[in-house]
Design a protein around this motif. Structure first.
Motif, mmCIF file in Angstrom:
data_model
loop_
_atom_site.group_PDB
_atom_site.id
_atom_site.type_symbol
_atom_site.label_atom_id
_atom_site.label_comp_id
_atom_site.label_asym_id
_atom_site.label_seq_id
_atom_site.Cartn_x
_atom_site.Cartn_y
_atom_site.Cartn_z
ATOM 1 N N HIS A 89 -1.822 41.487 17.900
ATOM 2 C CA HIS A 89 -2.115 41.980 19.252
ATOM 3 C C HIS A 89 -1.498 43.352 19.520
ATOM 4 C CE1 HIS A 89 -4.129 38.316 20.517
ATOM 5 N NE2 HIS A 89 -3.203 37.679 19.823
ATOM 6 N N ARG A 90 -1.406 44.167 18.481
ATOM 7 C CA ARG A 90 -0.913 45.530 18.621
ATOM 8 C C ARG A 90 -2.101 46.487 18.559
ATOM 9 N NH1 ARG A 90 3.053 45.170 13.820
ATOM 10 N NH2 ARG A 90 1.372 43.791 13.238
ATOM 11 N N THR A 91 -1.922 47.677 19.101
ATOM 12 C CA THR A 91 -2.989 48.674 19.093
ATOM 13 C C THR A 91 -2.987 49.430 17.766
ATOM 14 O OG1 THR A 91 -1.648 50.474 19.983
ATOM 15 C CG2 THR A 91 -2.740 48.991 21.591
ATOM 16 N N ALA A 92 -4.065 50.154 17.517
ATOM 17 C CA ALA A 92 -4.156 50.961 16.302
ATOM 18 C C ALA A 92 -3.039 51.996 16.257
ATOM 19 C CB ALA A 92 -5.521 51.640 16.225
ATOM 20 N N VAL A 93 -2.757 52.624 17.380
ATOM 21 C CA VAL A 93 -1.688 53.629 17.419
ATOM 22 C C VAL A 93 -0.343 52.990 17.061
ATOM 23 C CG1 VAL A 93 -0.379 55.162 18.958
ATOM 24 C CG2 VAL A 93 -2.879 55.156 19.029
ATOM 25 N N GLU A 94 -0.057 51.835 17.631
ATOM 26 C CA GLU A 94 1.198 51.137 17.312
ATOM 27 C C GLU A 94 1.258 50.774 15.831
ATOM 28 O OE1 GLU A 94 2.078 48.815 21.514
ATOM 29 O OE2 GLU A 94 0.638 47.934 20.102
ATOM 30 N N LEU A 95 0.154 50.270 15.323
ATOM 31 C CA LEU A 95 0.109 49.855 13.921
ATOM 32 C C LEU A 95 0.269 51.035 12.976
ATOM 33 C CD1 LEU A 95 -2.721 47.259 14.407
ATOM 34 C CD2 LEU A 95 -0.439 46.717 13.518
#
Length: 73
Positions: free
Chosen positions: A33-39
């Motif tokens: 449940h993380r965003t692409a930017v976070e990942l």
């Protein structure tokens, strides 16, 4: 796929503004449940993130779009 290719594909498929909005806001259930930017910031593979976005957005036919010659997209 590297980071710049990832962002290029987002723009090609979703449009530049919407693609970047998805990267910042779309939580990917298959990746915690993380965003692409976070990942990306955490070092996750852009290929893996792209596959998760394709699954979440139901665009299976676009899953390997980055492997196509840019002029053929």
């Amino acid at each position: 796929m590297n980071h710049s290719e990832f962002h290029d594909v987002l723009g090609d498929v979703f449009g530049a503004a919407y693609g970047q909005a998805l990267a910042r806001t779309l939580a990917l259930p298959t990746l915690g449940h993380r965003t692409a930017v976070e990942l990306l910031d955490e070092g996750e593979s852009p290929q893996k993130i792209w596959a998760a976005i394709c699954t979440e957005m139901n665009i299976e036919h676009e899953a390997f779009r980055h492997r196509v010659n840019r002029d053929e997209r």
